[in-house]
Design an enzyme around this catalytic site. Structure first.
Site, mmCIF file in Angstrom:
data_model
loop_
_atom_site.group_PDB
_atom_site.id
_atom_site.type_symbol
_atom_site.label_atom_id
_atom_site.label_comp_id
_atom_site.label_asym_id
_atom_site.label_seq_id
_atom_site.Cartn_x
_atom_site.Cartn_y
_atom_site.Cartn_z
ATOM 1 N N LYS A 87 -9.520 -3.371 7.971
ATOM 2 C CA LYS A 87 -9.957 -1.981 7.790
ATOM 3 C C LYS A 87 -10.937 -1.932 6.617
ATOM 4 O O LYS A 87 -10.636 -2.405 5.517
ATOM 5 C CB LYS A 87 -8.720 -1.126 7.518
HETATM 6 O O1 G3P Z 1 -4.895 5.959 7.435
HETATM 7 C C1 G3P Z 1 -5.731 7.055 7.186
HETATM 8 C C2 G3P Z 1 -5.057 8.355 7.375
HETATM 9 O O2 G3P Z 1 -4.541 8.557 8.612
HETATM 10 C C3 G3P Z 1 -4.928 9.326 6.290
HETATM 11 O O3 G3P Z 1 -4.094 10.413 6.600
HETATM 12 O O4 G3P Z 1 -2.760 12.400 6.033
HETATM 13 O O5 G3P Z 1 -3.608 10.894 4.191
HETATM 14 O O6 G3P Z 1 -5.164 12.363 5.440
HETATM 15 P P1 G3P Z 1 -3.899 11.580 5.516
#
Ligand code: G3P
Length: 218
Positions: A87
């Site tokens: 990633k």
């Molecule tokens: O892995 C990236 C992601 O899905 C982030 O999610 O909820 O931290 O915006 P969030």
């Protein structure tokens, strides 16, 4: 439509896998920190532990932000397990690193994508997945699902092979909207996946079936 679970928590990953519908896992440095995993060696052990739980792609994020650092780290991560997808953040050095990994046959997930232009560069570099962040756009009163629609349309129009991995999914409703938008993958909290099962008519219908069965069998 593939389901990934967006967590580094082994219990949640195991539970999602045992549901029988899990296709992969995404992690990020914040999710690793949430599990209290620190140090390069512990992080790598944890990625291997995740890979051993799941038969599917597992995104492991580079920490370096310079090209050489990303290449070194990405190659080491990819060597940990065949399921690892490297990633990489959607910055100039990251796009260059994705092109390098693509040429080497290493699969990538271009993360922190918030615009169609960023998604275009990720696809042109050959990213396996692009991760537009739905919830974080909604957080700033923008429209995360609209971004998914635009990227899906652009990739279809130009025939890009990069898969649209809808990330930052916060709710069951987001999952349904991603399905409607044509996302290839949604990476979700386990609770949002389980929410798909909830319907009052299922609950009441099952209660009636069981009550009727008891009436004649007791
Ligand atoms: O892995 C990236 C992601 O899905 C982030 O999610 O909820 O931290 O915006 P969030």
């Amino acid at each position: 439509m593939k389901f990934f679970v967006d967590t580094a928590n082994l219990d949640q990953i195991r539970e999602a896998y045992e549901m029988g519908v899990l296709d992969g896992v995404t992690t990020n440095p914040s999710l690793m920190a949430k599990e209290g995993i620190k140090g390069e060696e512990n992080c790598r052990k944890h990625y291997v532990a995740i890979c051993e739980l799941v038969d599917g792609d597992v995104s492991a994020e580079v920490i370096a932000t310079d090209y050489q650092g990303m290449i070194r780290e990405g190659e080491e991560l990819a060597a940990l397990h065949p399921n690892i997808v490297v990633k990489v953040p959607c910055i100039a050095e990251g796009i260059r690193a994705i092109k390098y990994f693509t040429d080497k046959g290493i699969r990538t997930n271009c993360t922190l994508v918030f615009s169609p232009g960023q998604a275009l560069l990720a696809a042109k570099a050959g990213a396996t997945y692009v991760s537009p962040f739905v919830g974080r756009l909604d957080d700033i009163a923008s429209d995360g699902i609209e971004l998914i629609e635009k990227i899906v349309d652009m990739y279809a129009y130009y025939g890009f092979k990069t898969q649209v991995l809808a990330a930052s999914i916060r709710s069951t409703q987001h999952i349904i909207q991603c399905v409607e938008a044509g996302a290839d993958v949604a990476t979700c909290p386990l609770s949002a996946i389980k929410g798909l099962l909830n319907h009052p008519l299922t609950t009441s219908g099952l209660a009636t079936f069981l009550a009727d069965h008891r009436k004649v069998n007791s």
